[in-house]
Design a protein around this motif. Structure first.
Motif, PDB file in Angstrom:
ATOM      1  N   ALA A  40      38.893  44.415  44.320  1.00 54.04           N
ATOM      2  CA  ALA A  40      40.043  44.107  43.451  1.00 54.04           C
ATOM      3  C   ALA A  40      39.742  42.952  42.511  1.00 54.04           C
ATOM      4  O   ALA A  40      40.468  42.757  41.531  1.00 54.04           O
ATOM      5  N   SER A  47      44.470  44.046  36.374  1.00 50.23           N
ATOM      6  CA  SER A  47      45.781  44.642  36.073  1.00 50.23           C
ATOM      7  C   SER A  47      45.560  45.794  35.105  1.00 50.23           C
ATOM      8  O   SER A  47      44.475  45.915  34.508  1.00 50.23           O
ATOM      9  N   HIS A 149      47.076  47.841  43.085  1.00 53.31           N
ATOM     10  CA  HIS A 149      48.330  47.178  42.708  1.00 53.31           C
ATOM     11  C   HIS A 149      49.482  48.151  42.902  1.00 53.31           C
ATOM     12  O   HIS A 149      49.326  49.351  42.705  1.00 53.31           O
ATOM     13  N   PRO A 202      48.851  47.413  48.180  1.00 53.73           N
ATOM     14  CA  PRO A 202      47.550  46.805  47.874  1.00 53.73           C
ATOM     15  C   PRO A 202      46.719  46.570  49.141  1.00 53.73           C
ATOM     16  O   PRO A 202      47.194  45.958  50.099  1.00 53.73           O
TER      17      PRO A 202
END
Ligand SMILES: [Fe+2]
Length: 295
Positions: A40, A47, A149, A202
């Motif tokens: 991540a 994002s 996310h 997540p």
């Protein structure tokens, strides 16, 4: 960290996911762990906005009529941003080409599953707007979905109409001719009742077996990273090896004239005699040149 299934499925063990892979059963693990933190933290996965700003390629946007990647348009990242705001899901393909740190993960997972060197392996990122998802379908590949996310619910159900499909199919769409030749028709028009729901948050990792029905629904804007493996079947390996052998023959390279059945008959008879001496190891040597023992 050593890339691979052990890190990906921790604290579960590789044997658990390997067993699910062999049985075509789903597997899920939840919660944050070091592999999730590492993956991540790949810069452009911070994002959707970061990804759209950095993405050097086109994006597939899923049309709202079917909400499936079989009905998609290819657009620029700028246009993709607007389409996402209007409720269309996005697919970023071949992400490992732009995030090279993903390649060792793909290589190791493929190796741990014992898949062929001919496997098409890739990373995909799916962006799904809140309230949207994908229509029920099955895939011919296997998928490991890492939720980066947001929240997304996956519904999975056994496929009682076809085992080990060679192509994907979306409910309500036309069935390709080959799939129709070995599937139990007609296909259903809604997910079977014995579905199982998985809420991915997540850090959640879901293994989606080949051929199982699945649909998704995002309750918030959601971003997920997929490790996808389209592995050849025995049928694929055998036909590839057979072709590599027959292409050496000028007779087999002859233009087919179906009326000349005796010519073809001679070729088939010769092949039948020759095939008595074939071994699986010899055939695999044509497609798996670096494999010298069982995985
Ligand atoms: Fe799928």
């Amino acid at each position: 960290m050593i890339p691979g299934l052990a890190a990906l499925v921790s604290p579960c063990v590789v044997a658990e996911v390997a067993r699910c892979f062999l049985r075509d059963e789903p597997f899920v693990v939840h919660g944050s762990r070091p592999s999730f933190v590492e993956l991540a933290s790949i810069p452009f996965l911070a994002s959707l906005e970061t990804l759209l700003g950095a993405w050097p390629d086109v994006v597939q946007a899923h049309l709202p009529d079917v909400a499936d990647e079989s009905h998609a348009v290819t657009v620029s990242p700028q246009d993709a941003r607007k389409l996402f705001a209007n409720g269309m899901g996005l697919l970023f393909d071949d992400v490992h080409r732009y995030a090279l740190q993903l390649v060792p993960w793909l290589d190791m997972i493929r190796s741990e599953l014992g898949l062929s060197a001919q496997t098409l392996q890739r990373c995909l990122v799916y962006a799904t707007p809140a309230g949207k998802g994908t229509a029920p379908h099955f895939d011919q590949n296997v998928n490991f979905v890492l939720q980066l996310h947001g929240q997304k619910t996956w519904r999975l159900a056994p496929n009682l109409h076809v085992a080990r499909p060679m192509t994907r199919h979306t409910m309500g769409q036309q069935v390709d001719a080959e799939l129709g030749s070995y599937a139990r028709m007609p296909m259903p028009d809604e997910l079977p009742v014995d579905r199982t729901e998985f809420l991915l948050e997540p850090g959640s990792l879901l293994f989606v077996p080949r051929g199982v029905w699945h649909s998704t629904h995002a309750s918030t804007d959601a971003l997920s990273l997929n490790f996808t493996f389209s592995a050849p079947t025995w049928l694929d390996l055998f036909t590839a090896a057979l072709r590599s052998r027959l292409v050496l023959s000028p007779e087999w390279r002859g233009t087919a004239v179906p009326l000349s059945v005796t010519t073809f008959e001679a070729l088939v008879s010769e092949l039948a005699e020759d095939s008595v001496g074939w071994s699986a190891a010899d055939i695999l040597a044509a497609t798996e040149p670096h494999m010298d023992s069982e995985p």
